[in-house]
Structures are given as C-alpha cells and as structure tokens.
Scaffold this motif. Structure first.
Motif: not given
Length: 489
Positions: A33-60
């Motif tokens: 039952t379990g020996c032929l389970s189809t594996p799913i490879a992890e394909q998520t690319p590395p993501l940046p920690a923060q947005w490069r074009n986000a606003l820095d100083a905002t009043p709200a």
C-alpha cells in the motif's frame, strides 16, 4: 458418488492453499500500500525577506488585508463591498463548485471499499431444452495497493484545493473590481463637474470677446479661436459621461443587479486615499495568492495521476465473493433450484501491452515535474507582480504630489487675478483664463489621484487580499469531511 468424508478430505488442500494465500496477502498489504507512494519534490524558490519597492515612511499603519479598501474612508464603498460579497454571481458559482469538490472528497476512498451488487438474469440453453432464472449477490473489495489509495485521495484533495483557490480568486477579483469601478465612477463625476466648469468659462470668454468686438476693441477674427475652444470644451464632456455609464453598469453586474442604483451618482466626490504602508512579507503570497494555490493544487493532481499510472503497472488485487441461486426449468416442466457460494482473491496481472503502461507512467512523471515548474513560476510571477505594483504606486504618488503642487500654484494665481479684478486692475477675461488653467490642473490632479488609487488596488490584488478571505475557507466543514472519510471502514 463419493462419501461426504472423502469429499471433505479432498477439499482440505484447497482450503489450506486459499487460507495461505489470504494470509500472505494480508501480511504484505501494508507494504504494497505505501511502498510506491509518488513523492512530490519541493520546488518553492527562495523568496526575499522584504519588498524592495515598499514605502518606508508612512503616517499610518498598514490596513488589514481583509479590509484594505477602508483606506479610502468611504462608507458607501464599504457597503457596496459587503453587498457584493454575498450577491456576486461569480462568488456564488465558485462557492458551489467548492462545495461539490468537498462532497466528492468525502467519498474519495469509496472505490477501494467493499461493494455489494445484486443481479438477476434468465439465460436459455442453446438447444432450447431448459431455461434458468439466476439471482445472486456479488461482493468485491479492491485493495488500494501500490499507492493507488493515496493517489485517489490526492486527486480529490487537488480538486478541493483548486476549487478553493478559484473561490478566493473570485473574491479578490470582486473586491478589486468593485473598488476600481467605484473610484472610476467618482472620478468620472468629478471630471464631468470640472469639464462643465471649463465649458462655462469658455462660453463666458466667448461672450466677453463678442462684447469687445461689438465695442470695436478687438478684431472679428479673434472670435474664432474662442469658438473652437468652446466646442472642444463641450466635446470633453462626452468622455466622463461615457465613463459614468460604464462604471455604473459594471457595478450593477458585480452586485448581481439588473440596473444601477441612481443614488450612486450623488453624494461626495471621489474619496481620498490615505497613504499607508505595505507590511506583508513575500512569503505570504504562498498562502494568499489564488494562482499560487491553484498551481499547487495542479501539482497535487499531477502527483495523483502519476501515482495511478504507476499503480496500473502492478497487479490489481481484490477480494471477491458471490452467492447465486438458480431455478432450472426444463422442457418437461420440471423445476430445480440450487444455490452456491464462492469467496477468494481476484488478481489482475498486466503481462504484455507493448509498453503502454510504462509509457503512461513515464509521461505522467514528466507532467508532474512540469507542474512543479509551473508552481515555481507562479510564485516568482506573484513576487514580480507585487514589486511592479508597489513601484507603480510610488511613482503615482510622486506624480500626484507634483500635480497637486501645480494645481495649488494655479489656484493661488486664480485667486490673485480675482483680487486684482475687484480692485479694477484686471478684466473678467483674465479671471476666466486663470480659472480655466486652474480647473485644467484640477483635471490633471484628479486623474493622477485616480491612477494612484488604481495602483493601490493593484497592489492588494497582487497580494491576494479579499474580504473575509482566509486560506481554506469553511475549513471546519472540510476537516469534518476528512474525519468522516478516515473514520469509515
């Protein structure tokens, strides 16, 4: 005729062989039952920690992603979004499709559970000497070996995940389109007001110039440019009027209405967008963007199809049994009734098919790899869209600020010209000219503010934010379906 004791002695080896076969099958069941389970490879690319074009100083602070349109501060927009959340036809369709997928998921493993069938037939001997009436019960229990059971569950789960992503996409699109069309409507109404003011000022210029011509203070050919300016100002009214109709009709469709509400054209002008920060991390896109979730569901479905194709290369094993009763009616009107029962394994072993099963398994494996690459691209595309939208939002903010500075300067010039006229130092023609320049600058400012609002909408649409949206909505119902599926024998 052999005695009962002799028949029992002859059948003992068969019974022992059947018992040995069943015991071996049951012992190897967990392994197969379990020996032929189809594996799913992890394909998520590395993501940046923060947005490069986000606003820095905002009043709200950044708005809640489930109520980001509240940054416009328009209660009527809030009511429209609430109404569309329940009345939008696309959302209703997607909700029903999700419900259907979850219903089928609750029965994903039923194909590998015991099935019982009742049947009857009435065969006739070829020589027409006797006829039969056969009734029986057939029971078959196919065992989900070689990964077949897991593949069936993955297939159903992929359908649920895809339907859930479609529902989230419908909600994201709904709130973005309602907000966009509402802003379009308010902008068109403001554009119509400013264009009407410019047209009135042009007509006043034409009237004053006619007076000067009548007083022989200006040549007659000086009237033609002003007439052309009046015609151009009146022609400028057609664009906002067309935009008003289009926005109202689009809102009506989004809210599931046949006609727009007349009150939409009244009230306050276009709401002002407050500048707010974007504080969501890029990793949130894996949880919120429906296209990423849909691509992930396609990976799961491709893995299920690959698992089924792989399982088809191995024997299909089932346990079967049947009980049959037969009534024999001969040509001499004699009737005999007999019954028999049988139980044992049913094994279907693929031996030779010109390599078709192997080719299918290989093809499905390639499709699974392609689906993982599509998922990776969906993630990267989502990051790129958000970064692009954030950059556009910042540029539109700078453009609006420049247009606002220009409008303020021209507004001060118009006020100064009006003050000089009150002192007798300027004419009404000069005042109208400054007012026209001010209103034209107001049109540019209004367009810039609308474009910034559209860029703001695009940012939160790219982020995958929607009202009441949460990954796996109605998750309690889905978990109940999963528990029910696992608890069934």
């Amino acid at each position: 005729m052999p005695s009962p004791a002799l028949r029992d002695t002859r059948m003992r080896p068969c019974r022992r062989a059947r018992a040995l076969c069943l015991s071996t099958l049951l012992l190897t069941l967990p392994i197969m039952t379990g020996c032929l389970s189809t594996p799913i490879a992890e394909q998520t690319p590395p993501l940046p920690a923060q947005w490069r074009n986000a606003l820095d100083a905002t009043p709200a602070a950044a708005p809640d992603p489930r109520g980001w349109w509240g940054a416009f501060g328009d209660p009527r927009l809030d009511r429209l979004v609430d109404e569309a959340a329940s009345a939008n036809l696309d959302i209703q369709q997607a909700r029903l499709r999700l419900r259907a997928a979850r219903t089928l998921y609750a029965h994903a493993g039923d194909a590998l559970r015991p099935e019982l069938h009742a049947r009857t037939s009435n065969p006739v001997d070829p020589d027409a000497s006797a006829s039969f009436f056969v009734a029986g019960l057939d029971a078959v229990w196919e065992l989900g070996l070689f990964g077949r059971g897991e593949a069936l569950h993955r297939q159903a789960q992929g359908e649920v995940d895809a339907a859930d992503a479609d529902l989230r996409d419908a909600r994201i699109t709904m709130v973005a389109e309602v907000t966009r069309n509402w802003i379009e409507l308010r902008d068109a109404l403001e554009q119509q007001r400013l264009a009407s003011a410019i047209a009135d000022a042009r007509r006043e210029q034409l009237r004053l110039q006619q007076v000067r011509i009548d007083l022989r203070l200006a040549p007659r050919d000086s009237l033609e440019p002003l007439r052309a300016a009046v015609a151009q100002a009146e022609a400028g009214l057609s664009d906002p009027r067309q935009r008003i109709v289009a926005a109202e009709q689009a809102l009506a469709v989004l809210l599931g209405r046949a006609e727009p509400d007349p009150d939409w054209s009244g009230g306050e002008p276009r709401p002002v967008l407050a500048m707010r920060a974007i504080e969501r991390a890029p990793a949130d896109l894996l949880r919120t963007r429906p296209d990423v979730a849909h691509a992930q569901a396609l990976v799961l479905r491709a893995a299920a199809e690959a698992g089924l194709a792989r399982a088809d290369r191995y024997p299909r094993v089932a346990l079967g049994g049947s009980i049959q009763w037969s009534a024999n009616i001969t040509a001499h009107r004699r009737t005999e009734t007999e019954g028999i029962g049988v139980f044992g394994p049913i094994i279907d072993i693929p031996l030779f098919d010109w390599g078709l099963r192997r080719a299918r398994a290989s093809a499905k494996g390639d499709e699974l790899q392609a689906a993982t690459y599509a998922y990776r691209k969906a993630v990267l595309t989502g990051v790129a869209e958000v970064e692009t939208a954030l950059g556009a939002l910042e540029q539109q903010r700078l453009r609006e600020q420049s247009d606002r500075d220009a409008w303020r300067a021209l507004a001060r010039a118009a006020d100064g010209e009006a003050a000089r006229k009150r002192l007798g130092l300027a004419s009404e023609i000069d005042v109208n000219a400054r007012r026209i320049e001010r209103d034209q600058a107001a049109l540019e400012l209004n367009a810039a503010a609308t474009q910034r609002a559209m860029a703001y909408i695009a940012v939160y649409k790219a982020l995958g934010a929607a009202p009441g949206e949460a990954p796996g909505e109605d998750a309690d119902a889905h978990r109940a379906a999963v528990a029910s599926e696992r608890s069934r024998p």
